[in-house]
Design a protein around this motif. Structure first.
Motif, PDB file in Angstrom:
ATOM      1  N   LEU A   1       0.818  -1.209   0.000  1.00 35.19           N
ATOM      2  CA  LEU A   1       0.000   0.000   0.000  1.00 35.19           C
ATOM      3  C   LEU A   1       0.857   1.266   0.000  1.00 35.19           C
ATOM      4  O   LEU A   1       0.542   2.244  -0.667  1.00 35.19           O
ATOM      5  N   PHE A   2       1.963   1.265   0.741  1.00 38.14           N
ATOM      6  CA  PHE A   2       2.813   2.452   0.805  1.00 38.14           C
ATOM      7  C   PHE A   2       3.475   2.740  -0.536  1.00 38.14           C
ATOM      8  O   PHE A   2       3.740   3.888  -0.857  1.00 38.14           O
ATOM      9  N   GLY A   3       3.773   1.702  -1.298  1.00 38.70           N
ATOM     10  CA  GLY A   3       4.243   1.927  -2.649  1.00 38.70           C
ATOM     11  C   GLY A   3       5.737   1.824  -2.853  1.00 38.70           C
ATOM     12  O   GLY A   3       6.476   1.270  -2.036  1.00 38.70           O
ATOM     13  N   HIS A   4       6.193   2.396  -3.972  1.00 39.88           N
ATOM     14  CA  HIS A   4       7.520   2.156  -4.516  1.00 39.88           C
ATOM     15  C   HIS A   4       8.658   2.483  -3.548  1.00 39.88           C
ATOM     16  O   HIS A   4       9.515   1.631  -3.274  1.00 39.88           O
ATOM     17  N   ALA A   5       8.720   3.706  -3.041  1.00 45.07           N
ATOM     18  CA  ALA A   5       9.850   4.112  -2.208  1.00 45.07           C
ATOM     19  C   ALA A   5       9.955   3.262  -0.951  1.00 45.07           C
ATOM     20  O   ALA A   5      11.048   2.838  -0.560  1.00 45.07           O
ATOM     21  N   THR A   6       8.822   3.004  -0.297  1.00 42.17           N
ATOM     22  CA  THR A   6       8.827   2.192   0.918  1.00 42.17           C
ATOM     23  C   THR A   6       9.243   0.762   0.610  1.00 42.17           C
ATOM     24  O   THR A   6      10.002   0.141   1.364  1.00 42.17           O
ATOM     25  N   ILE A   7       8.757   0.221  -0.497  1.00 37.85           N
ATOM     26  CA  ILE A   7       9.126  -1.142  -0.886  1.00 37.85           C
ATOM     27  C   ILE A   7      10.635  -1.245  -1.098  1.00 37.85           C
ATOM     28  O   ILE A   7      11.284  -2.181  -0.606  1.00 37.85           O
ATOM     29  N   MET A   8      11.218  -0.281  -1.819  1.00 32.22           N
ATOM     30  CA  MET A   8      12.651  -0.324  -2.090  1.00 32.22           C
ATOM     31  C   MET A   8      13.454  -0.240  -0.795  1.00 32.22           C
ATOM     32  O   MET A   8      14.475  -0.927  -0.632  1.00 32.22           O
ATOM     33  N   TRP A   9      13.005   0.582   0.144  1.00 35.65           N
ATOM     34  CA  TRP A   9      13.690   0.722   1.425  1.00 35.65           C
ATOM     35  C   TRP A   9      13.556  -0.551   2.251  1.00 35.65           C
ATOM     36  O   TRP A   9      14.538  -1.056   2.812  1.00 35.65           O
ATOM     37  N   VAL A  10      12.344  -1.084   2.334  1.00 35.56           N
ATOM     38  CA  VAL A  10      12.108  -2.314   3.105  1.00 35.56           C
ATOM     39  C   VAL A  10      12.896  -3.482   2.529  1.00 35.56           C
ATOM     40  O   VAL A  10      13.513  -4.265   3.263  1.00 35.56           O
ATOM     41  N   GLN A  11      12.906  -3.595   1.195  1.00 35.28           N
ATOM     42  CA  GLN A  11      13.611  -4.716   0.567  1.00 35.28           C
ATOM     43  C   GLN A  11      15.102  -4.679   0.886  1.00 35.28           C
ATOM     44  O   GLN A  11      15.724  -5.721   1.093  1.00 35.28           O
TER      45      GLN A  11
END
Length: 498
Positions: A163-173
């Motif tokens: 839900l948070f999207g691209h930037a959060t996904i890249m950081w979490v990954q």
């Protein structure tokens, strides 16, 4: 990671499928390395490796070779398709409108969306198995209500990140890769201690046909399932980023964990032939570990699988919008979460066979996805520019309206290739045949090359049909990306696209 990216972490992405303007492009290809590494460090890689020994009849050396060729080859396609995301700034299936037409693209979009939902269901379900095992160690007995709760927890965790999207996904990954990637290394080391090395390297190898079939199996279980997602995560990269760096980051980020996990699964299967056919692969792997290693292993299994599921949820939400469902991206992710919950509960509470449906899903899905990728790549080879307003114009007329919204040369090539691929496709688990095309008993079918037939025939048919139709478009834009010796520069020259 740039400061601009950090500012967006933890903020819900408001963009949907519209192309990203240059002013909002940021990041470096190394981000793709961390992303794909995190998405492929799940325990399913061990199950795939075990299947190479148990069902394909390979020895360990052959399994390692197959792991390298299958994972590197399939993610090479993902990397090449990711280049389109940088060029057009939009998700992969949105850019596919330029190839199939804004209406003709509905069919590939539906197939890709079903594939994402299937993958999400498998990953969240397997993560739920790991969570159940973790609770069992804490003295909480398994039950149907507890199973339901575990499925809901894993789906919600993956959905929130999506839900948070691209930037959060890249950081979490990135952080999942560092933390749980390190734990994965520790787990793999301890699993290696349990392997009967003498037996592993004393095995008789399988025939070349089994090696070929194994490559197709690993490709279907790894990169081919992600073909439609590559551009989704490259669309925020600046246009001047080198395409070869995008491809390299994608391939190595995915292949490093996959080769390690598939190899370990093959080694473990030498001493435990039931590993590949277990309905709960997480527990089957955990049985080979000392008790004090179970907690870090199960935590790694849970978050490693969620790291893949959140990517798939993000992409499937974008695909749902591309397909014409007029909802916000966050709503699309919520719809996916509901469907995954239903599918996960079916697998954990009702179904008694994990491996059979899983391999059938992988094998059949590989056929239409490979055909789509082949048509897309043929178009991409001559295209350096996408008409951004045209991508969003679904009512016609426009540059991607073609005839009634359909580019028939592409759609016919794709559909015909699917039929040809399925003719040679065969999927079986034990004595149960799940699907068998009429030509599946030929050499091509016996070597599980239906997906390859589909991809090759799609590319050739599209080339032929396009030439017969005399298709040629000229796009003129004030800024078009062209390749130079060292990087990609922006010029104002027109680009001719087949």
């Amino acid at each position: 990671m740039t400061e601009q990216t950090r500012d967006r972490v933890g903020v819900i992405e408001t963009r949907g499928i519209e192309p990203i303007p240059d002013s909002e492009r940021h990041g470096k290809p190394i981000g793709l390395f961390w992303m794909w590494f995190g998405a492929n460090m799940g325990v399913l890689g061990i199950t795939l490796g075990a299947a190479l020994i148990t069902f394909q009849g390979l020895n360990v050396a052959q399994a390692i070779l197959v792991a390298v060729i299958g994972s590197v080859g399939s993610f090479l396609l993902v990397g090449l398709l990711s280049i389109a995301g940088k060029r057009g700034g939009a998700p992969g299936l949105t850019l596919s409108r330029a190839v199939f037409g804004v209406r003709g693209n509905w069919a590939p979009t539906l197939v890709a969306w079903l594939g994402f939902v299937g993958w999400e269901t498998v990953m969240c379900t397997t993560a739920a198995f790991a969570l159940l095992a973790l609770l069992d160690l804490a003295g909480v007995a398994a039950s149907v209500p507890l199973t339901v709760v575990c499925v809901l927890v894993t789906v919600v965790l993956a959905a929130v990140i999506g839900l948070f999207g691209h930037a959060t996904i890249m950081w979490v990954q990135k952080w999942l890769t560092w933390v749980f990637g390190g734990l994965t290394v520790v787990v793999v080391v301890f699993l290696a201690v349990t392997v009967d090395w003498a037996a592993a390297f004393d095995q008789t190898g399988g025939p070349m046909s089994s090696v070929v079939a194994g490559v197709g199996f690993i490709a279907a279980g790894t990169g081919l399932g992600w073909l439609a997602a590559g551009a989704d995560y490259a669309r925020y990269l600046p246009r001047q980023v080198q395409s070869r760096r995008i491809v390299g980051s994608t391939v190595f980020g995915a292949a490093v964990p996959l080769v390690a996990l598939v190899t370990m699964g093959a080694l473990m299967a030498v001493g435990d032939a039931d590993l590949a056919s277990s309905n709960d692969p997480v527990a089957a792997v955990g049985n080979a570990l000392p008790s004090w290693m179970l907690v870090p292993y199960l935590l790694t299994a849970v978050f490693g699988l969620i790291a893949g599921a959140d990517l798939s949820m993000y992409s499937s939400g974008l695909n749902l919008i591309t397909g014409g469902i007029k909802v916000k991206r966050t709503t699309a992710v919520a719809v996916d979460a509901l469907l995954i919950t239903v599918g996960g509960l079916y697998i954990t509470v009702i179904a008694d066979d994990f491996y059979g449906p899983f391999t059938t899903f992988l094998t059949l899905l590989a056929v239409p996805l490979t055909a789509w990728a082949a048509v897309f790549l043929v178009d991409l080879a001559g295209r350096h520019h996408y008409d951004e307003p045209g991508l969003m114009n679904t009512s016609g007329p426009g540059p991607y309206w073609y005839r009634g919204g359909v580019r028939w040369t592409a759609l016919i090539a794709w559909a015909a290739a699917i039929v040809l691929g399925l003719l040679f496709t065969h999927t079986q688990s034990g004595d149960t045949v799940w699907f068998a095309g009429p030509l599946s008993d030929t050499w091509v079918g016996q070597n599980s090359l239906g997906w390859f037939v589909s991809g090759l025939s799609a590319a050739l048919l599209f080339l032929v049909l396009r030439r017969i139709a005399g298709e040629e478009s000229v796009f003129r834009a004030p800024a078009v990306v062209t390749q130079t010796a060292d990087t990609e520069a922006i010029t104002s020259e027109p680009v001719v696209n087949p």
